[in-house]
Design a protein around this motif. Structure first.
Motif, mmCIF file in Angstrom:
data_model
loop_
_atom_site.group_PDB
_atom_site.id
_atom_site.type_symbol
_atom_site.label_atom_id
_atom_site.label_comp_id
_atom_site.label_asym_id
_atom_site.label_seq_id
_atom_site.Cartn_x
_atom_site.Cartn_y
_atom_site.Cartn_z
ATOM 1 N N PRO A 144 -10.342 -5.200 1.842
ATOM 2 C CA PRO A 144 -9.571 -6.214 2.585
ATOM 3 C C PRO A 144 -9.123 -7.366 1.697
ATOM 4 C CG PRO A 144 -11.442 -5.506 3.873
ATOM 5 C CD PRO A 144 -11.603 -4.873 2.527
ATOM 6 N N GLY A 145 -7.865 -7.701 1.779
ATOM 7 C CA GLY A 145 -7.321 -8.818 1.023
ATOM 8 C C GLY A 145 -6.945 -8.498 -0.402
ATOM 9 N N LYS A 146 -7.146 -7.263 -0.816
ATOM 10 C CA LYS A 146 -6.812 -6.886 -2.189
ATOM 11 C C LYS A 146 -5.773 -5.776 -2.199
ATOM 12 C CE LYS A 146 -11.142 -8.245 -4.396
ATOM 13 N NZ LYS A 146 -12.234 -7.820 -5.329
ATOM 14 N N GLU A 147 -5.097 -5.640 -3.334
ATOM 15 C CA GLU A 147 -4.101 -4.586 -3.469
ATOM 16 C C GLU A 147 -4.798 -3.235 -3.654
ATOM 17 O OE1 GLU A 147 -0.431 -7.105 -5.495
ATOM 18 O OE2 GLU A 147 -1.612 -5.728 -6.710
ATOM 19 N N ARG A 148 -4.069 -2.196 -3.270
ATOM 20 C CA ARG A 148 -4.583 -0.853 -3.460
ATOM 21 C C ARG A 148 -4.663 -0.560 -4.961
ATOM 22 N NH1 ARG A 148 -2.187 3.470 0.642
ATOM 23 N NH2 ARG A 148 -2.790 1.704 1.981
ATOM 24 N N ALA A 149 -5.825 -0.118 -5.418
ATOM 25 C CA ALA A 149 -6.076 0.023 -6.849
ATOM 26 C C ALA A 149 -6.276 1.484 -7.243
ATOM 27 C CB ALA A 149 -7.310 -0.788 -7.239
ATOM 28 N N PHE A 150 -5.793 1.817 -8.420
ATOM 29 C CA PHE A 150 -5.929 3.159 -8.968
ATOM 30 C C PHE A 150 -7.402 3.480 -9.253
ATOM 31 C CE2 PHE A 150 -5.070 6.911 -11.299
ATOM 32 C CZ PHE A 150 -5.837 6.873 -12.460
#
Length: 121
Positions: free
Chosen positions: A38-44
């Motif tokens: 939550p609140g963060k970008e989708r990360a690889f």
């Protein structure tokens, strides 16, 4: 059209292991796992080639996670070992149908619905 369906998420104790699966219908250039809190970008997290199964990993999971696929490329797996609290996230399976960067979420044009992984003490 590529369709992706994830499974295998759940609750796991810190230090434990969990394997995610992604059922793949259609053809793609590359398959990958991303994660989002939550609140963060989708990360690889990790990626694997469709024809030649070359693998790529984020530094945060290298040595602990393993991405693989079956020979028919109809299922992609993410074996997660030595899980820690920071691995808690919704994990998404993604497919890229064109040439691009293996770790750029903007280059992936097909996504699954996501599966929740929660690591606890």
């Amino acid at each position: 059209q590529v369709q992706l369906v994830e499974s295998g998420g759940g609750f796991v104790q810190a230090g434990g292991s969990l394997t995610l699966s992604c059922s793949v219908s259609g053809r793609a250039y590359m398959l990958a796992w991303f994660r989002q809190t939550p609140g963060k970008e989708r990360a690889f997290v990790a990626a694997i080639g469709w024809v030649v199964p070359k693998t790529y990993y984020a530094h945060s999971v290298e040595g602990r996670f393993t991405i693989s696929r079956n020979n028919a490329s109809t299922t992609v797996f993410l074996q997660m070992n030595s899980l820690n609290l920071e691995d808690t996230a919704v994990y998404y399976c993604a497919a890229r149908s064109r040439v691009g960067s293996y770790n750029d979420r903007g280059d992936y044009d097909h996504w699954g619905q996501g599966t929740q992984v929660t690591v606890h003490w």
